[in-house]
Design a protein around this motif. Structure first.
Motif, PDB file in Angstrom:
ATOM      1  N   MET A 181       0.846  -1.181   0.000  1.00 36.72           N
ATOM      2  CA  MET A 181       0.000   0.000   0.000  1.00 36.72           C
ATOM      3  C   MET A 181       0.890   1.243   0.000  1.00 36.72           C
ATOM      4  O   MET A 181       1.772   1.379   0.827  1.00 36.72           O
ATOM      5  N   SER A 182       0.667   2.128  -0.934  1.00 31.67           N
ATOM      6  CA  SER A 182       1.344   3.420  -0.939  1.00 31.67           C
ATOM      7  C   SER A 182       0.562   4.375  -0.052  1.00 31.67           C
ATOM      8  O   SER A 182      -0.619   4.164   0.232  1.00 31.67           O
ATOM      9  N   ARG A 183       1.236   5.439   0.397  1.00 32.55           N
ATOM     10  CA  ARG A 183       0.532   6.468   1.154  1.00 32.55           C
ATOM     11  C   ARG A 183       1.153   7.815   0.845  1.00 32.55           C
ATOM     12  O   ARG A 183       2.331   7.912   0.513  1.00 32.55           O
ATOM     13  N   VAL A 184       0.364   8.853   0.972  1.00 36.16           N
ATOM     14  CA  VAL A 184       0.834  10.213   0.739  1.00 36.16           C
ATOM     15  C   VAL A 184       1.678  10.651   1.923  1.00 36.16           C
ATOM     16  O   VAL A 184       1.400  10.309   3.070  1.00 36.16           O
ATOM     17  N   GLN A 185       2.729  11.417   1.624  1.00 33.28           N
ATOM     18  CA  GLN A 185       3.579  11.995   2.660  1.00 33.28           C
ATOM     19  C   GLN A 185       3.382  13.505   2.671  1.00 33.28           C
ATOM     20  O   GLN A 185       3.322  14.135   1.625  1.00 33.28           O
ATOM     21  N   LEU A 186       3.276  14.062   3.852  1.00 33.40           N
ATOM     22  CA  LEU A 186       3.199  15.499   4.064  1.00 33.40           C
ATOM     23  C   LEU A 186       4.324  15.873   5.009  1.00 33.40           C
ATOM     24  O   LEU A 186       4.383  15.377   6.135  1.00 33.40           O
ATOM     25  N   ALA A 187       5.251  16.708   4.557  1.00 30.44           N
ATOM     26  CA  ALA A 187       6.383  17.136   5.380  1.00 30.44           C
ATOM     27  C   ALA A 187       6.221  18.619   5.687  1.00 30.44           C
ATOM     28  O   ALA A 187       6.155  19.440   4.777  1.00 30.44           O
ATOM     29  N   LEU A 188       6.155  18.930   6.968  1.00 35.01           N
ATOM     30  CA  LEU A 188       5.918  20.299   7.414  1.00 35.01           C
ATOM     31  C   LEU A 188       7.117  20.842   8.182  1.00 35.01           C
ATOM     32  O   LEU A 188       7.761  20.113   8.935  1.00 35.01           O
TER      33      LEU A 188
END
Length: 146
Positions: free
Chosen positions: A1-8
């Motif tokens: 399963m792929s997942r979105v990454q959010l880097a803040l």
């Protein structure tokens, strides 16, 4: 399963970790000085926090895959559509070893397509193959949120 990454980028890592732990009901998967990441199951999200003076800004976005073959396929698909990619590199960055490729959207938001292949003890980027110069470390151009 792929997942979105959010880097803040965050100005106070402790406060941000406390907030996002409560928001998503989970503790960070990894904590290092000036860095934390969460592997959130629901919704499927890799949330990465970088402490620095540019709090409240986007560091970069990404798609975390399960295999290097998926990264190679994404790079081929992206470059095949005419998008300029960084090419596929094996790197050490952000306390992990990775196989990755990068693209930049028209407004300058950086996207990383990657698979984590192991853990590392360094934040700074080091290419294990062809030098790309791209990394998710805080030097990335911040995009203001809100």
């Amino acid at each position: 399963m792929s997942r979105v990454q959010l880097a803040l980028n965050v100005s106070d890592l402790e406060s941000a970790v406390d907030f996002y732990s409560k928001l998503f009901g989970t503790e960070p998967a990894k904590r290092k000085p000036g860095y934390a990441n969460f592997a959130i199951a629901d919704p499927p999200l890799k949330l990465v926090l970088f402490e620095g003076p540019e709090g409240g800004t986007l560091n970069h976005l990404g798609v975390e895959t399960e295999t290097a073959e998926e990264v190679l396929a994404a790079e081929s698909r992206l470059s095949g559509t005419g998008l300029e990619t960084s090419g596929v590199d094996d790197t050490v960055c952000c306390y992990a070893t990775k196989t990755e490729t990068w693209v930049t959207d028209p407004d300058g938001a950086k996207w990383e397509w990657y698979v984590k292949t192991g853990d590392a003890e360094q934040m700074a980027n080091e290419s294990l193959g062809v030098e790309s110069g791209t990394c998710c470390a805080p030097a990335a151009t911040p995009v203001t949120l809100g």
